[in-house]
Design an enzyme around this catalytic site. Structure first.
Site, mmCIF file in Angstrom:
data_model
loop_
_atom_site.group_PDB
_atom_site.id
_atom_site.type_symbol
_atom_site.label_atom_id
_atom_site.label_comp_id
_atom_site.label_asym_id
_atom_site.label_seq_id
_atom_site.Cartn_x
_atom_site.Cartn_y
_atom_site.Cartn_z
ATOM 1 N N HIS A 17 1.218 -1.636 0.226
ATOM 2 C CA HIS A 17 0.302 0.165 0.468
ATOM 3 C C HIS A 17 1.148 0.780 0.406
ATOM 4 O O HIS A 17 0.789 2.210 -1.016
ATOM 5 C CB HIS A 17 -1.176 -0.080 0.950
ATOM 6 C CG HIS A 17 -2.403 -1.149 1.093
ATOM 7 N ND1 HIS A 17 -2.275 -1.823 2.017
ATOM 8 C CD2 HIS A 17 -2.647 -1.693 0.662
ATOM 9 C CE1 HIS A 17 -3.363 -2.629 2.412
ATOM 10 N NE2 HIS A 17 -3.125 -2.828 1.534
ATOM 11 N N LYS A 41 -18.201 -6.918 7.771
ATOM 12 C CA LYS A 41 -16.911 -7.557 7.917
ATOM 13 C C LYS A 41 -15.903 -7.015 9.110
ATOM 14 O O LYS A 41 -16.120 -6.183 9.544
ATOM 15 C CB LYS A 41 -15.998 -7.173 6.412
ATOM 16 C CG LYS A 41 -16.501 -8.654 5.694
ATOM 17 C CD LYS A 41 -14.647 -8.706 4.515
ATOM 18 C CE LYS A 41 -14.870 -8.489 2.940
ATOM 19 N NZ LYS A 41 -14.314 -8.053 2.402
ATOM 20 N N ARG A 90 -2.471 -6.626 -8.574
ATOM 21 C CA ARG A 90 -0.505 -7.339 -8.286
ATOM 22 C C ARG A 90 -0.874 -8.436 -9.059
ATOM 23 O O ARG A 90 0.506 -8.590 -9.746
ATOM 24 C CB ARG A 90 -0.630 -8.128 -6.723
ATOM 25 C CG ARG A 90 -0.614 -6.975 -5.718
ATOM 26 C CD ARG A 90 -1.239 -7.423 -4.711
ATOM 27 N NE ARG A 90 -2.624 -7.674 -4.438
ATOM 28 C CZ ARG A 90 -3.037 -7.764 -3.349
ATOM 29 N NH1 ARG A 90 -2.654 -7.294 -1.721
ATOM 30 N NH2 ARG A 90 -4.835 -7.210 -3.201
ATOM 31 N N SER A 128 -2.930 -8.378 2.468
ATOM 32 C CA SER A 128 -3.178 -7.917 4.037
ATOM 33 C C SER A 128 -3.852 -9.808 4.864
ATOM 34 O O SER A 128 -2.720 -9.769 6.072
ATOM 35 C CB SER A 128 -4.339 -7.003 4.537
ATOM 36 O OG SER A 128 -3.674 -5.932 3.952
HETATM 37 P P1 ADP Z 1 -9.579 -3.550 -0.628
HETATM 38 O O1 ADP Z 1 -10.243 -4.812 0.203
HETATM 39 O O2 ADP Z 1 -10.345 -2.424 -0.830
HETATM 40 O O3 ADP Z 1 -8.858 -4.962 -1.924
HETATM 41 P P2 ADP Z 1 -6.797 -3.366 0.377
HETATM 42 O O4 ADP Z 1 -6.632 -2.714 1.678
HETATM 43 O O5 ADP Z 1 -6.846 -4.582 -0.124
HETATM 44 O O6 ADP Z 1 -8.596 -3.843 -0.313
HETATM 45 O O7 ADP Z 1 -5.973 -2.785 -1.081
HETATM 46 C C1 ADP Z 1 -6.447 -1.569 -1.245
HETATM 47 C C2 ADP Z 1 -5.464 -1.447 -2.752
HETATM 48 O O8 ADP Z 1 -4.636 -2.041 -2.611
HETATM 49 C C3 ADP Z 1 -6.305 -2.073 -4.116
HETATM 50 O O9 ADP Z 1 -6.102 -1.610 -4.720
HETATM 51 C C4 ADP Z 1 -4.988 -3.392 -3.668
HETATM 52 O O10 ADP Z 1 -5.522 -3.617 -5.497
HETATM 53 C C5 ADP Z 1 -4.140 -2.706 -3.387
HETATM 54 N N1 ADP Z 1 -3.368 -3.670 -3.011
HETATM 55 C C6 ADP Z 1 -3.140 -3.809 -1.752
HETATM 56 N N2 ADP Z 1 -1.608 -4.639 -1.801
HETATM 57 C C7 ADP Z 1 -1.047 -4.175 -3.020
HETATM 58 C C8 ADP Z 1 0.266 -4.609 -3.121
HETATM 59 N N3 ADP Z 1 1.533 -5.643 -2.438
HETATM 60 N N4 ADP Z 1 0.814 -3.964 -3.852
HETATM 61 C C9 ADP Z 1 0.143 -2.693 -5.122
HETATM 62 N N5 ADP Z 1 -1.310 -2.800 -4.471
HETATM 63 C C10 ADP Z 1 -1.810 -3.924 -3.223
#
Ligand code: ADP
Length: 163
Positions: A17, A41, A90, A128
């Protein structure tokens, strides 16, 4: 001046992030990092705790602010004068999910564009959910999340084990 929103669950925030945030803040005048609240959730951290972690991590960045949003992200973007939603991708499965979401958001507000940013290869296996699983087995989180997040995750897992 183009302002953008980077929405997500951030449960917890990771180096993946932060990498997207650092790159996006170099492109956009202002970046709103938004913890999207989904009360259905239950996450590891409450939305307020995620907000606190992000505020601490992003304090040094002048053009980045952190917010909570429990309504539609396009509404948040419109209300704050943001024309762009930034999403990280990703992998191909990520892309197909993000692509559908972008079509949905475009239908809700055609004036707001989604822009995809490919992950830095260093972080492409970082998610995450994996961090939560690793933490449950007391795995090393050093390369995945900043120190204060790793400590918060360990504290939380200990609390959950006790309760
Ligand atoms: P969501 O539950 O909305 O997917 P996340 O917190 O998992 O939210 O992710 C928020 C954003 O960050 C999303 O666009 C996700 O694809 C991106 N993201 C999460 N992890 C990575 C990573 N390792 N590299 C690039 N983008 C990421």
């Amino acid at each position: 001046m183009v302002k953008a929103v980077f929405p997500g669950s951030f449960d917890p925030p990771t180096f993946g992030h932060l990498n997207i945030i650092e790159r996006a803040r170099g492109i956009f005048e202002e970046l709103y990092v938004v913890v999207a609240v989904n009360r259905q959730k239950t996450g590891l951290f409450s939305p307020e705790e995620r907000l606190g972690l992000l505020q601490e991590l992003l304090a040094p960045y002048g053009n980045v602010s952190v917010h909570l949003c429990d309504s539609l992200i396009v509404n948040f973007a419109r209300d704050h004068g943001c024309r762009v939603l930034v999403r990280g991708v990703r992998s191909v499965p990520d892309f197909s999910y993000e692509f559908e979401l972008s079509i949905l958001n475009k239908g809700l507000d055609p004036g707001i564009e989604t822009i995809f940013m490919p992950t830095d290869p260093k972080y492409f296996v970082l998610r995450s959910s994996a961090i939560k699983e690793l933490a449950a087995f007391d795995g090393d989180l050093t390369n995945m999340v900043p120190t204060q997040v790793a400590e918060a995750v360990r504290r939380k897992v200990r609390e959950e084990n006790r309760g």
